[in-house]
Design an enzyme around this catalytic site. Structure first.
Site, short mmCIF file in Angstrom:
data_model
loop_
_atom_site.label_atom_id
_atom_site.label_comp_id
_atom_site.label_asym_id
_atom_site.label_seq_id
_atom_site.Cartn_x
_atom_site.Cartn_y
_atom_site.Cartn_z
N GLU A 166 30.27 38.94 7.86
CA GLU A 166 28.93 38.69 7.61
C GLU A 166 28.05 40.04 7.98
OE1 GLU A 166 27.35 34.80 8.66
OE2 GLU A 166 29.19 33.96 8.18
N GLU B 94 34.86 30.02 6.07
CA GLU B 94 33.76 29.34 6.52
C GLU B 94 32.53 28.85 5.64
OE1 GLU B 94 30.00 30.70 9.72
OE2 GLU B 94 31.86 31.79 9.74
#
Length: 317
Positions: free
Chosen positions: A157, A255
Site C-alpha cells: 500500500e 487483504e
C-alpha cells in the site's frame, strides 16, 4: 587408476550435493512457487482450503490479540492456504524480523504459505539499502529453510502509506528500495516478491509505483468493498487487466473485507470471491481475508455467531 576414479566420482557427488544446498529448500506445500501464473490447469500441490470456484483462501489473523492461525483453523475445520503477518523495519540500522519469527513454528505447522508484509516504517525508502535488504533476506530464508513458501509483500500500500506519512519518500526511491530487496531475495528458493498497492480511483495511478515486470512475481491490491453487489470484475477487473493479465503474473488478494461491517455485505463479498465463477480471470488464484476486529469488525469466523460462521464455511470445499 581405481583411486583416481574414486576421487573423481567423489568430487562429482560432492559438487552435486553442494549445488543442491546452494539452491536451497523448495517449499513443502507449494502454492505459487514453480507454478504457471495464468493457468487453470497447473494445480498447486497445496493442501489448504479453497472456495468452490477453486480460489485458495487464508486469513490475516489478529495475532496481537491472541487469535492465532491455529485457532482459526480449529474454528473452520480447515487449514488455511495462506497466513498474512505484518512486521516493521523500525530503524535504518538493521532489521531482525522478530514479529515474523515469533510465529515461525505456528506457520510451519499450519502448512500455509506466509504472506510477509514488511513495512519500512522507521526509515525512508532511500534508507532501504542493500544492507537492510540483506537483513530482510536473512529473515525470509529462516522460513524457506523450513520448507515454508513466502510471499514477500514489501512496503505494501505504498501509494496510501506515503500520503499518510507512515512511509517516507517518493515513487522513484520506492522502486530503488524494491529493487534492492529483489536483489537480496531473488535466489531464495520458495520466496516470491509480491507487489501490492492500495485501491486507487483509477488504474493509471499505480503506474509510478510499478517496479517493473522483471522484479515482481505476484501482483495484488488491497481493497475493502462497501456494496453487496461488488464482484471481482467491478473491484479488481481493471487492475487485473493492467498488471496480472498484461504481465502474466500470479494475482492474489492479500487483504480484503468490507466496510461497514454489515453481515450481509460481508457474506456477499465472501461469496463473490470464493463461490462465483472467476474462470475468465485465470491469473487470479488466492484471497487472504482480514480476520480482525479493528476499526470495524471485519471477521467472518472468529467472534461470530454459529450461523454466520457456518454460512461463511458453506462457500468452501
Amino acid at each position: 587408476m581405481r583411486s583416481i576414479m574414486f576421487v573423481s566420482w567423489y568430487l562429482i557427488l560432492l559438487s552435486v550435493t553442494l549445488g543442491e544446498l546452494c539452491l536451497g529448500i523448495k517449499p513443502t506445500h507449494p502454492l505459487f512457487y514453480g507454478r504457471k501464473p495464468c493457468s487453470l490447469t497447473d494445480t498447486p500441490a497445496n493442501p489448504g482450503m479453497r472456495g468452490y470456484n477453486g480460489i485458495y483462501w487464508g486469513w490475516n489473523p489478529d495475532v496481537e490479540n491472541g487469535a492465532m492461525i491455529s485457532a482459526i483453523n480449529s474454528a473452520t475445520g480447515k487449514n488455511a492456504s495462506t497466513i498474512g503477518l505484518f512486521s516493521q523495519i523500525n530503524s535504518p540500522d538493521g532489521y531482525d524480523g522478530h514479529q515474523l519469527l515469533s510465529h515461525l513454528d505456528a506457520v510451519k505447522s499450519s502448512k500455509a504459505t506466509l504472506i510477509a508484509s514488511i513495512m519500512p516504517n522507521g526509515l525512508s525508502f532511500d534508507e532501504v539499502t542493500p544492507a537492510i535488504a540483506a537483513d530482510v533476506a536473512s529473515v525470509i530464508k529462516k522460513f524457506t529453510d523450513e520448507g515454508i513458501e513466502v510471499w514477500l509483500r514489501f512496503a505494501h500500500e505504498m501509494n496510501w502509506y506515503v500520503r499518510a506519512g507512515t512511509y517516507r519518500g517518493n515513487s522513484t526511491q520506492f522502486i530503488q528500495a524494491w529493487r534492492n530487496i529483489h536483489a537480496a531475495v531473488k535466489d531464495i528458493e520458495g520466496c516470491l516478491l509480491f507487489w501490492c498497492p492500495n485501491n486507487a480511483k483509477t488504474v493509471d495511478l499505480y503506474a509510478q509505483w510499478w517496479p517493473g515486470a522483471d522484479y515482481v512475481d505476484i501482483v495484488g491490491m488491497d481493497q475493502y468493498v462497501s456494496s453487496s453487489s461488488s464482484t471481482f470484475k467491478t473491484a479488481y477487473g481493471d487492475f487485473y487487466n493492467a498488471y496480472a493479465k498484461k504481465y502474466t503474473k500470479h494475482m492474489a488478494i492479500p487483504e480484503t473485507a468490507t466496510k461497514p461491517a454489515d453481515v450481509d455485505v460481508k457474506e456477499a463479498w465472501v461469496y463473490a470471491l470464493s463461490n462465483k465463477n472467476v474462470s475468465s480471470y485465470p491469473c487470479f488464484k488466492s484471497v487472504t481475508w482480514f480476520e480482525l476486529d479493528k476499526s470495524y469488525d471485519f471477521r467472518v469466523v472468529m467472534g461470530q455467531s454459529e450461523g454466520v460462521r457456518d454460512w461463511t464455511m458453506s462457500n468452501f470445499e
